[in-house]
Design a protein around this motif. Sequence first.
Motif, PDB file in Angstrom:
ATOM      1  N   SER A 376     -10.388  17.124 -37.802  1.00  0.00           N
ATOM      2  CA  SER A 376     -11.400  18.083 -37.412  1.00  0.00           C
ATOM      3  C   SER A 376     -12.695  17.343 -37.045  1.00  0.00           C
ATOM      4  CB  SER A 376     -11.621  19.018 -38.608  1.00  0.00           C
ATOM      5  OG  SER A 376     -12.628  19.923 -38.324  1.00  0.00           O
ATOM      6  N   GLY A 377     -13.335  17.748 -35.961  1.00  0.00           N
ATOM      7  CA  GLY A 377     -14.569  17.065 -35.581  1.00  0.00           C
ATOM      8  C   GLY A 377     -15.030  17.435 -34.185  1.00  0.00           C
ATOM      9  N   VAL A 378     -16.132  16.780 -33.770  1.00  0.00           N
ATOM     10  CA  VAL A 378     -16.707  16.999 -32.443  1.00  0.00           C
ATOM     11  C   VAL A 378     -16.345  15.800 -31.567  1.00  0.00           C
ATOM     12  CG1 VAL A 378     -18.826  17.458 -31.155  1.00  0.00           C
ATOM     13  CG2 VAL A 378     -18.625  18.206 -33.540  1.00  0.00           C
ATOM     14  N   TYR A 379     -15.779  16.065 -30.395  1.00  0.00           N
ATOM     15  CA  TYR A 379     -15.260  14.979 -29.555  1.00  0.00           C
ATOM     16  C   TYR A 379     -15.730  15.128 -28.111  1.00  0.00           C
ATOM     17  CZ  TYR A 379     -11.912  14.233 -33.386  1.00  0.00           C
ATOM     18  OH  TYR A 379     -11.338  13.986 -34.601  1.00  0.00           O
ATOM     19  N   PHE A 380     -15.574  14.052 -27.350  1.00  0.00           N
ATOM     20  CA  PHE A 380     -15.654  14.160 -25.889  1.00  0.00           C
ATOM     21  C   PHE A 380     -14.706  13.144 -25.269  1.00  0.00           C
ATOM     22  CE2 PHE A 380     -19.110  11.244 -27.043  1.00  0.00           C
ATOM     23  CZ  PHE A 380     -18.976  10.194 -26.140  1.00  0.00           C
ATOM     24  N   ILE A 381     -14.418  13.361 -23.991  1.00  0.00           N
ATOM     25  CA  ILE A 381     -13.487  12.471 -23.293  1.00  0.00           C
ATOM     26  C   ILE A 381     -14.288  11.567 -22.361  1.00  0.00           C
ATOM     27  CG2 ILE A 381     -11.565  12.364 -21.640  1.00  0.00           C
ATOM     28  CD1 ILE A 381     -10.858  15.270 -22.677  1.00  0.00           C
ATOM     29  N   GLN A 382     -13.928  10.296 -22.368  1.00  0.00           N
ATOM     30  CA  GLN A 382     -14.560   9.339 -21.469  1.00  0.00           C
ATOM     31  C   GLN A 382     -13.480   8.797 -20.535  1.00  0.00           C
ATOM     32  OE1 GLN A 382     -18.056   8.061 -22.254  1.00  0.00           O
ATOM     33  NE2 GLN A 382     -17.914   7.395 -20.117  1.00  0.00           N
ATOM     34  N   TYR A 383     -13.687   9.036 -19.243  1.00  0.00           N
ATOM     35  CA  TYR A 383     -12.751   8.493 -18.248  1.00  0.00           C
ATOM     36  C   TYR A 383     -13.598   7.666 -17.292  1.00  0.00           C
ATOM     37  CZ  TYR A 383      -9.790   8.330 -14.086  1.00  0.00           C
ATOM     38  OH  TYR A 383      -9.074   7.899 -12.989  1.00  0.00           O
ATOM     39  N   GLY A 384     -13.475   6.346 -17.362  1.00  0.00           N
ATOM     40  CA  GLY A 384     -14.352   5.499 -16.561  1.00  0.00           C
ATOM     41  C   GLY A 384     -15.796   5.846 -16.865  1.00  0.00           C
ATOM     42  N   ASN A 385     -16.573   6.138 -15.843  1.00  0.00           N
ATOM     43  CA  ASN A 385     -17.981   6.482 -16.054  1.00  0.00           C
ATOM     44  C   ASN A 385     -18.189   7.971 -16.257  1.00  0.00           C
ATOM     45  OD1 ASN A 385     -18.652   3.873 -15.815  1.00  0.00           O
ATOM     46  ND2 ASN A 385     -19.638   4.039 -13.806  1.00  0.00           N
ATOM     47  N   THR A 386     -17.123   8.742 -16.210  1.00  0.00           N
ATOM     48  CA  THR A 386     -17.269  10.183 -16.348  1.00  0.00           C
ATOM     49  C   THR A 386     -17.038  10.573 -17.806  1.00  0.00           C
ATOM     50  OG1 THR A 386     -16.352  10.398 -14.139  1.00  0.00           O
ATOM     51  CG2 THR A 386     -16.537  12.402 -15.428  1.00  0.00           C
ATOM     52  N   ARG A 387     -18.000  11.320 -18.318  1.00  0.00           N
ATOM     53  CA  ARG A 387     -17.923  11.751 -19.709  1.00  0.00           C
ATOM     54  C   ARG A 387     -18.004  13.266 -19.739  1.00  0.00           C
ATOM     55  NH1 ARG A 387     -22.336  10.861 -24.602  1.00  0.00           N
ATOM     56  NH2 ARG A 387     -21.794  12.877 -25.475  1.00  0.00           N
ATOM     57  N   THR A 388     -17.133  13.879 -20.502  1.00  0.00           N
ATOM     58  CA  THR A 388     -17.171  15.345 -20.579  1.00  0.00           C
ATOM     59  C   THR A 388     -18.245  15.772 -21.560  1.00  0.00           C
ATOM     60  OG1 THR A 388     -15.631  15.502 -22.433  1.00  0.00           O
ATOM     61  CG2 THR A 388     -14.674  15.454 -20.201  1.00  0.00           C
ATOM     62  N   ASN A 389     -18.522  17.077 -21.579  1.00  0.00           N
ATOM     63  CA  ASN A 389     -19.347  17.596 -22.669  1.00  0.00           C
ATOM     64  C   ASN A 389     -18.489  17.581 -23.935  1.00  0.00           C
ATOM     65  OD1 ASN A 389     -18.491  20.265 -20.866  1.00  0.00           O
ATOM     66  ND2 ASN A 389     -18.090  20.504 -23.046  1.00  0.00           N
TER      67      ASN A 389
END
Length: 866
Positions: A376-389
């Motif tokens: 359980s937690g707060v996450y984001f996705i990093q793809y190359g230089n693109t980061r999601t909220n």
Amino acid sequence: MLSVLLCVVALGGWAQDKHKHKIIMNNMRKLSFLSILLMMLNSPVRAQNLELNDLEYFERQGVNILVFSNSFNGGFNDEKNSGIEVIHHGVRTVQGGAVRLNNTPEQWDLVPKMTSRKVDKEHQTIEVGMRYDDYDFDSRVVVTAKGKAVEISVWLDKPVPEKLAGEAGFNIEFLPSQYWLKTYTVDRRLGRFPRYATSLTKTRPNSEKPRQFKGFKTYDDRGTDQFVDPLPIETGHQFSLATDDPERLIRVSSEDSEISLYDGRMLAQNGWFVLRSVLPKGKTGKVVTWMLEPYALPGWIRTPNIGFSQVGYMPNQPKVAVIELDKNDTPLKEAVLMKIEEDGQTSEAFRGALNRWGNYYKYNYVKFDFSTVQESGVYFIQYGNTRTNDFLIDQHVYDKITDATTDVWVPIHMNHMYVTEGYRTWHGEPFKEGYLQAPESDHFDLHRQGASTDTRFKPFELIPGLNVGGFFDAGDFDIETGSNISVVQNFIRTWELFNPQRDETFVSQKQRYVDLHRPDGIPDILQFIEHGTLNLVAQAEQIGHMASTLSNSVLDNYHHLGDAASITDGLHYDPSLKPYEVSADGKRSGTPDDMWAFTSRNPNLDFQAATMFAAASRALKGYNDDLANRALVQSKRLMQEATELMGRNSQRQQRGRGDLATNLQLYGATREPQYLDNFNQQIWRALDRNVNSTIQTALDAIPFMNEDYRLRLQPYVVKYAQYIDSLSTQNPYGLPIGLGNWAGGGQVLSFGTTVCFAHLYFPDIVRRDMVFRAADWLYGCHPYHNYSFVAVVGATRPKQVFYGNNRADFSFIPGNVAPGLLFRRPDHFENYDDWPFLWGQNEGTIAGNTQYIIFGSLLKNIVGAK
Ligand SMILES: [Ca+2]
Ligand SMILES: [Ca+2]
Ligand SMILES: [Ca+2]
């Protein structure tokens, strides 16, 4: 700054967001010759000129110019989806290029019919023939690639008809939300696109106005017999639009014609900025020639769109992001899931390889599976230089997915009530004067009243008692009877399946008053069933059968934006008074604004209503016995009459799915065995014919059936599971994606609901993994952008605008569900999040949103969220 830039450049086709492009632009001046050379060497060599591709549009990297790939369909006329269109750096910002009859065409102004379309690859030309039948007026538009520009020319074989001289012109339209506040130049004069519509207008006699759709009028001229015509903001020969934004920069010029810039929002909030050249009088041949050149950022590659669920994920569910990539982008090998700790620090939670899915229409797709992360937690996705909220992984992410829809969206759509929320009044009590019998008419919202009223009322006579209960259809304010029947059924279904006791809405039928967030001791769903039933029972009692709709009588109040109570004047229409005149007693007026009831009898609709009334009477028993009894009386009467009528008219529909579902509902409502027998006789043949369209009804029967039925159904469920599996090879998202003129959100909801039921009854065949696909899609894992199509509690980034009745405020009504992803031929999907006015992608409907309540409740219950 420079080193960052070079790093991006060295990696070739990398993710480059808008800011980065600006950095590149700003730093170009600072770069040495060597680094520019390095940049060029690393950029793939591509055609810099526009070329007509195999999909029959002009293309260069960053620019697509479509010529009538989508033609005007005439249903609601100008839907801002047709003609010559430009998809500029991934956004469809220009459309409507065609010969038009107005400075700023509105939705119900005439549109040309496309009579021919010739694509000539050798000469890099598309020629389209256009015709206005109403004026016997033909023209041709020829679009030819000329380097980085296209030449657009209008050809006439006969001069513009006398009546249209000075009115017919070549127009093209620019999306306001992408151009406002940006700079432009006209023959070197500077200007800035206005955020608000404030340019000049003049009035002209109605006799000079080109005819509108079916002769309707979009405007109320207040007895002046004049219409409003916008005046140009600018006129010249050379326009550069959005000179301060390279992604939107377009040059338009003409040597033979004056071009004027207009603001279409002067007449209608859904208007666009218009460039226009009036066609010369008395001339034939090539009468207008424009050059149109959209700027393209060198080597532009669209920022990857990382699709994921904005609501987040439960720990033990599949978690797969779908990453949508430009076809010129080089997919990376891996992506990273980052975790945000309570102290704000971030750390790598998971790093995983990407699976290539392949091409789907114009983009390329890879998938990032991080299902193994369960903490359980707060996450984001990093793809190359693109980061999601960020988003949550947590056991409770689905707990509140229906709350905004039930507590806010639905009560705001209650008709014939005053609806308030805290300090805000959503609307006063609408249509106090009631509804008139519709005369014979062909209606702008696609309804029809036949020559006979099929009632005891004369045309324009008041039908008493209809202004009670019911729900606004959608972004408009009519009562679509068919929709309202499904709405009541959806509420009953929710009530009987889940028995939700949630009470956050105060509803007083006596006071005709609704207050949001104020409990009144009665479960809200029960009050919604009651509210829907009240209108439908009144229709049956007063009219004798079901009206097809209760809708606007005049077009100029159908497109109403604002308080529903101000659509009509609340006074009975009295034709003996002059328009806008009020009787001495203040009760009647001469303004013909009263709503109409369309009453042509349709036994199929009566049959549907009868089925729903039976269920409503069961649901309302013990809460509102009087209404329950009235509903039952009407159910029995309509059932009998409809059956007779259908027999007499030999309209007996093929005994297919509709009747199957009806028989099942009737059995549920009455427990009379003949309905179950009918169902049993038909179900297996229907399943053999089409499993996918019948399986929902077959599953709905399970609670009434024995184990033999379940066993016999099993092989069909296996077949359905195979279908679900097969969807993963059809598109990267693994669900049915609609390509119609109204986006496929309803289809996704139906699919999601059926999968949930199939899993509920056959968990070993339809796996738990499958129930999340529809939710993932609705909440952000879809093409174009990754915002949630549902304005749902819990989503980090729901959509910001929807086509609700407050759309002119660029706002939305919480809990709304958008149709979502709209397909434009030949290969473009879109969902505007800065422009609410295209209903096919942004409008929520009462039937669709109540269907969502079933889906959301089902999902929560199945996955054990609650
Ligand atoms: Ca409607
Ligand atoms: Ca309540
Ligand atoms: Ca009135």
